[in-house]
Structure formats: structure tokens, C-alpha cells
Design a protein around this motif. Structure first.
Motif, PDB file in Angstrom:
ATOM      1  N   PRO A 105      35.139  40.366  43.645  1.00 22.23           N
ATOM      2  CA  PRO A 105      36.021  40.411  42.470  1.00 22.23           C
ATOM      3  C   PRO A 105      37.279  41.257  42.647  1.00 22.23           C
ATOM      4  O   PRO A 105      38.264  41.049  41.937  1.00 22.23           O
ATOM      5  N   HIS A 165      36.298  34.109  40.830  1.00 20.97           N
ATOM      6  CA  HIS A 165      35.452  35.277  40.578  1.00 20.97           C
ATOM      7  C   HIS A 165      36.294  36.541  40.461  1.00 20.97           C
ATOM      8  O   HIS A 165      35.844  37.638  40.785  1.00 20.97           O
ATOM      9  N   THR A 206      37.630  36.418  35.067  1.00 18.68           N
ATOM     10  CA  THR A 206      36.779  35.312  35.494  1.00 18.68           C
ATOM     11  C   THR A 206      36.646  34.267  34.393  1.00 18.68           C
ATOM     12  O   THR A 206      36.700  33.065  34.650  1.00 18.68           O
ATOM     13  N   ASP A 247      32.871  39.838  32.695  1.00 15.85           N
ATOM     14  CA  ASP A 247      34.181  40.486  32.592  1.00 15.85           C
ATOM     15  C   ASP A 247      34.105  41.816  31.865  1.00 15.85           C
ATOM     16  O   ASP A 247      34.920  42.718  32.120  1.00 15.85           O
TER      17      ASP A 247
END
Length: 681
Positions: free
Chosen positions: A237, A271, A276, A596
């Protein structure tokens, strides 16, 4: 259900669009609504009513309401959770006839468009929980009625890429989603939504290069969901990102422990940290199929009788453009702060099209169902009452096929099913979502919605097979000791800022909370003590489900998995062997808003001799999954029927369950200390 007997007489819907915290756009209604002054109001029928959600009740009170035509309905949410009152019925554009989100602390709110409804009964639901009710409009005048669901555009099968070296641009494009009106601007893989399906043979190295050609200065990260590969190719991420104008090549060997992976139905998606939900909703999703010839050997339906179906949902404005999602962070304030975050939509899409149809023949079809919605759970069923025969999960074939009338599928989950259209010549069969069967208190519900139509238009012979026995799950040694317990929680408050937690803290991209020695076999427990359903996904390995709430898992969970539903209070134990790759990997909720907003943690697969982490990471295990594992066997929270002794010798699970031996080879008890092999079948 008898053939032709619809579960709902008219089309149903998920929910109203999330446009701003605490609000939802009034639903547009058909022009030419009759003059309500001419409607004969029935005697002794109230002109207004209020539906209340009481604290902790997770129910509409009253659940059955009657008001006079032209009257009003008010919703008063006295609960601490977010709810909605959303009509199952839709208008001709696929929009709910009425929908109102009620946030905690909101004053009583009048629901728009109720006064325009024609006499009749209207089912409604909550978008966030398994709550349902009915509204009866009494009167004799005209008004707005639900429109029957129309299926006006053909299903699109995404382009298939099969070469060893693949290049996919990530770019903005105008795509056809709704059947009429303007095209929808989306972010895409390769200019289409979904992106192209990648199909590759197991054990053969595959390199996929993604080129970021998006029009804004945003970086992306691509995760191959469900696969086994190096951490640098896992779609991290915050690391190894693809900046605007740059490219990155991901290497997928499609091997595990030196052997080809099993055939699987997986997917790839963005991602990127904190966005996201936004990036997936804008269109950065595609399917990935790994093949090994096993289905052909078994005689399963193949070729044009093998159809992938990516089911998702979106909300659109009057110009067919996507409605923006609320911003996310790990310290959200206000009514959509955790645990009340959730991005929902009012149009269900299949392979990127709203309400499509597929012409089929009198043949068995293998359908690969994938739920890529950010938040919503569906309970799939067929309108003719015929069953599904589940033959696999997203991670490969099951040991034995399972006949299922309905299939509950949450975000990121996949099933491999066979549907038999023989004897259905001339019929139209609808794939639909029905209200969740026997939902637990506080659990996620599922909407009533007709999703797509199968039109049985041709007669053919069918030589495909559907064997009862398919493919045993790989052998694995199941340790007695639980290595880690991952418990979901919420930190903070909506007034000061709140975040989801998985290891007792909100996510920190530089923190590792668990070290896993490479080569070890790990038994993990996933716990959900919250009052919200979650879908927990573990990167890197494919896992066996050992226990669900202390009991033998259902037959459809006895293959390999990577994402599990955890309803409030549920616990699941899973086991996997960590092979091949060192590095940092993720465990998180795949309800993308939850991800998130902090519901993520990181574990590291390490060299068992050094335990070293990659540069830039710190190890902070205090109070995390290892600490919980140490007390799992001594607390009442542990499943009562499972032995969690701290003996270091690996052994098969000794659950003490009467039927355990029916799905695990070998005896379920053993007085010796010698390791034994357990085969999950």
C-alpha cells in the motif's frame, strides 16, 4: 421457489448513493405524478408514521407500517450505528423509489418521495445490517410504482490475455456501464471495466507490466489477490508504487514450494494506501485465472460454458457519472467514522454492465462468481428455484461438490459453481440476491436485487460431467499451538477521530507485529468481537479453514481460502505453511472502507536464523497477536472444543468433534508425541 415465482414481484436495489455524510440524494420520480388532492384518503388510516431504530435493537420499529396515500414517513435513528431505509423497488432508471440514510445523532428525518407512491406494499431494508420492513400505502389514486427490472444490454466477457509477458496501461476511459445515456468515465486497466482477464497455466512464470497513464498525479499499486509471490510484487500500500508516467513489472511464478500452484479463480486490483475504496470504485479491477487442466480431466463444463462473473455496485449521477466516495483516513470524525463507514451503491453491475443478459444453451455452465463490491454482501440465488452446485472456492476445487440453494458472498470472496440449464429451453432465469437467510444479530444483510438474466435460447447436447468427488485439498500438518490471534477493534471515537484496529492499534505502514519463520506452519485465529461483520483477507498464502466457532467448517469451506466472513462474535481458525518468500505481507478487512480506515496489520516472513526485517520496518509485537495467542488456551474466549495446548510438536487438530474424522484423514486423537500428517478433504 417454483419456476417463474419471483422472490419479489419487482426489481430490487441495494442502497441509495453515498453523497455526503448523513445525506442521500432524493430519488428522482417519474414525471406526470397525479394530483394528490384528488386521491381519496381512506378513513382510519394515519397520514404519517415514524419508523424507529432503537439502541442495540438492529430492527425497524414497527417493521410493518401503513399510511394513507400522500402521507409521510419519518425515520428516527436512536441507535449508535448508521442505518438506512431503502426501498427494494426501483424506478425505470434502476434508482430506489425511496432511500434515506440515518446517521447516529440525526434528528427525525422525513423520507423523500413517500407521498408520491401509488397504493400498494413496498418492502424496504437497511443497507448496512440485516434489517427489513414493509410499507403499505392505502388509497385508490394513481402514483409512482416500481418498474419491472429490464435487462437491456448483453453481458460482456472481458478480453483474455494469455502470454508470458503482458503490458497493461492504467488509464482513464469512457466505458459503457448503464444501458442508455452517456458513457461513464472510469479509471481502467487497459481501457475497459473490468480490465482484461489474465489466464495463465500453473507453474509457468508470468510477468505483468502496469503503466500509470492516469490524468492526475496519483500513484497506484496492483495486488494479485489470492496468489503466492514475493512481497515486492504483492501490491504494497505504501511501497513499490507506480507513479504517474511510470511503470512496474510484477513477477508471478505461479508456483508454491517448488510445485505449480493449483488452478484458481483470482483477481487483481488497486491497493493504494488510503484510497483503495476510491480507486477500486473508479474501476481498477480485473480477473486472473490460473489453469492446470484438472477441470478438463474431470469433464467439467469448459470453453464457452465457463463464464466469469464479476459482481460489483456503483452509484451514478444524472449524467451517468460515478458518485464520489467520502474521503478516508485513520482518524475519521463525524457520522461516517468507524464503525459506521461503508461505501454502498444503488446499481449492481456484472462484468461492468448494469442488469445484463446472457444467451445460454440447454447445457451445464460453470460460473465463476466474484464479489468486488467495496462493502456489500450478496446472497445469490436463482429465480427458478434451481440450486447451485459449488465445485470450488477462488483458490481451487473443493474435495467434494456441494449442492447449495443460496450462496452468501462478501467482498473479495469467490465461488466456482455449476448451474444446469438443461430442461429450461425458452426460459429466462435470473441471478438475484435475496435477503440473507437467518442472519445473526448485528450481522451484515444482503439486498434484494435482480442482478442478471440468463436467456435459454438454444438446444444442444451436453457431454460434460459433474462428479461428486473433485480434488482433495493439499496435505498439511496442523499445529496444536495457536501462533497468532488477530482480534478486530475500534480505537477512538467519532468526536475525536476513530479508526479500525487489528492488532490493538491503528495501522502503521512501518510496523510489523508478527514474525513468521519461513518454512513454519502457522495456526492463526481470527476474532471479531465488534458488532459489525468483517471479511478478513490474508496475503501471501492459501489457507485451510480448520474450525469455525469451534466446530467443523461447512463443506464449502474445506478447500483453500484467503478471505473469511466474520460475523459479530465469530472466530475462525486457519492454517498454512509459509514457503519460498521472505518479506512483509498484509492481513486486513476486505470491506474496503474498513481497510482504508485502519483495519490492517503487517506480518513478516523471516529467516528463522536471523529474524531480520527488511530495511525501514520496526518490530512492535507488544500486546499484539502473539500476546493474544499465549492466552488463547486459558481464556473463556477460546473455542471450547479445540485443544490449544502449548506443546511444540505439530499434530492434527484434536477438536473432539464427532464428525471431525469425516473430513480429516487419520485418527482424531493420538497419545504419542510424534508428528502426524492431517489431510483436509
Amino acid at each position: 421457489m417454483p419456476k417463474g415465482g419471483w422472490r419479489l414481484a419487482y426489481a430490487a436495489v441495494l442502497v441509495g448513493s453515498v453523497i455526503a455524510p448523513g445525506s442521500i440524494s432524493p430519488t428522482s420520480v417519474a414525471a406526470g405524478i397525479p394530483d394528490q388532492s384528488n386521491v381519496a384518503a381512506p378513513r382510519d388510516v394515519p397520514s404519517s408514521a415514524t419508523v424507529t431504530i432503537d439502541p442495540g435493537s438492529r430492527a425497524f420499529t414497527p417493521a410493518n407500517i401503513t399510511i394513507a396515500q400522500g402521507g409521510t414517513l419519518t425515520v428516527y435513528n436512536r441507535d449508535s450505528s448508521r442505518h438506512s431505509v431503502t426501498s427494494d423497488g426501483k424506478d425505470a432508471n434502476g434508482t430506489p423509489l425511496f432511500s434515506q440514510i440515518a446517521n447516529p445523532g440525526d434528528p427525525p428525518t422525513t423520507i423523500a418521495n413517500i407521498s408520491n407512491l401509488a397504493p400498494g406494499t413496498y418492502n424496504f431494508h437497511c443497507a448496512f445490517h440485516a434489517m427489513r420492513g414493509t410499507l403499505t400505502i392505502s388509497g385508490s389514486g394513481g402514483g409512482v410504482q416500481p418498474a419491472p427490472q429490464s435487462f437491456g444490454q448483453p453481458l460482456v466477457i472481458p478480453k483474455v490475455l494469455t502470454t508470458a509477458s503482458i503490458r497493461i496501461p492504467v488509464k482513464q476511459a469512457a466505458v459503457r456501464v448503464l444501458p442508455t445515456g452517456p458513457l461513464t468515465t472510469m479509471w481502467t486497466y487497459g481501457g475497459t471495466y473490468p480490465g482484461p482477464t489474465i489466464r495463465r497455466p500453473a507453474g509457468v512464470d508470468t510477468k505483468v507490466t502496469f503503466v500509470n497513464k492516469l490524468p492526475t498525479k496519483t500513484s497506484v499499486s496492483v495486488h494479485f489477490h489470492g496468489d503466492h509471490h514475493a512481497w515486492t510484487h504483492d501490491g504494497q500500500p505504501t511501497k513499490f508504487l507506480i507513479a504517474q508516467g511510470q511503470s512496474r513489472t510484477y513477477d508471478y511464478p505461479l508456483r508454491d514450494g517448488g510445485k505449480p500452484e493449483r488452478a484458481s479463480f483470482q483477481w487483481y486490483h488497486d491497493h493504494r494506501m488510503g484510497v483503495t475504496t476510491r480507486n477500486n470504485r473508479r474501476g481498477l479491477q480485473g480477473m486472473f485465472s490460473v489453469t492446470d487442466g484438472q477441470g478438463r480431466k474431470l469433464g467439467l463444463p469448459g470453453g464457452r460454458y465457463d463464464v466469469p462473473l464479476m459482481v460489483s455496485e456503483r452509484s451514478f449521477d444524472s449524467n451517468n457519472q460515478l458518485v464520489a466516495v467520502p474521503p478516508h483516513s485513520m482518524s475519521l470524525k463525524g457520522p461516517i467514522a468507524p464503525p459506521n463507514d461503508g461505501t454502498i451503491g444503488d446499481h449492481v453491475l456484472v462484468n461492468g454492465r448494469y442488469a445484463p443478459y446472457l444467451n445460454v444453451a440447454t447445457h451445464k455452465y460453470r460460473l465463476r462468481l466474484l464479489n468486488t463490491s467495496p462493502f456489500t454482501t450478496y446472497e445469490f440465488a436463482l429465480s427458478d428455484g434451481h440450486p447451485f452446485v459449488q465445485i470450488g472456492t477462488g483458490n481451487g476445487l473443493l474435495p467434494k461438490s456441494v449442492v447449495r440453494q443460496n450462496i452468501l458472498l462478501g467482498p473479495a470472496q469467490r465461488v466456482d459453481v455449476v448451474v444446469d440449464f438443461r430442461g429450461e429451453s425458452g426460459s429466462n432465469v435470473v441471478l438475484e440476491s435475496i435477503p440473507r437467510t437467518n442472519p445473526p444479530k448485528n450481522g451484515a444483510g444482503s439486498p434484494s436485487v435482480q442482478i442478471m438474466q440468463f436467456r435459454v435460447t438454444s438446444n444442444v447436447s451436453d457431454s460434460s460431467l459433474l462428479p461428486a468427488s473433485l480434488q482433495p485439498a493439499p496435505a498439511i500438518t496442523v499445529p496444536k499451538k495457536v501462533s497468532a490471534v488477530w482480534a478486530i477493534g475500534v480505537a477512538g471515537s467519532s468526536s475525536t477521530g476513530s479508526a479500525w484496529t487489528l492488532d490493538g492499534k491503528m495501522f502503521d505502514p512501518k510496523r510489523v507485529v508478527l514474525k513468521v519463520p519461513r518454512g513454519s506452519t502457522q495456526l492463526w485465529e481470527l476474532r471479531n468481537p465488534t458488532n459489525v461483520t468483517h471479511y478478513i483477507h490474508i496475503h501471501e498464502e492459501q489457507w485451510h479453514t480448520v474450525l469455525r466457532d469451534g466446530s467443523t467448517p461447512p463443506k464449502w469451506e474445506r478447500g483453500l481460502e484467503d478471505t473469511w466472513r466474520l460475523d459479530p462474535g465469530e472466530r475462525v481458525r486457519v492454517v498454512a505453511k509459509f514457503t519460498d518468500y521472505l518479506g512483509v505481507f498484509m492481513i486486513h478487512c476486505h470491506m474496503l472502507d474498513h481497510e482504508d480506515d485502519g483495519l490492517m496489520a503487517q506480518f513478516a516472513v523471516v529467516n528463522p536464523k536471523t529474524g531480520a526485517l527488511p530495511s525501514g520496518y520496526r518490530y512492535q509485537p507488544a500486546g499484539g497477536p502473539v500476546a493474544r495467542a499465549r492466552t488463547a488456551s486459558s481464556t473463556t474466549a477460546a473455542p471450547r472444543t479445540v485443544s490449544t495446548t502449548t506443546a511444540t510438536q505439530p499434530t492434527s487438530v484434536t477438536a473432539g468433534l464427532a464428525d471431525l474424522s469425516s473430513w480429516m484423514c487419520g485418527p482424531t486423537t493420538d497419545s504419542s508425541d510424534a508428528p502426524r500428517r492431517a489431510l483436509l478433504v
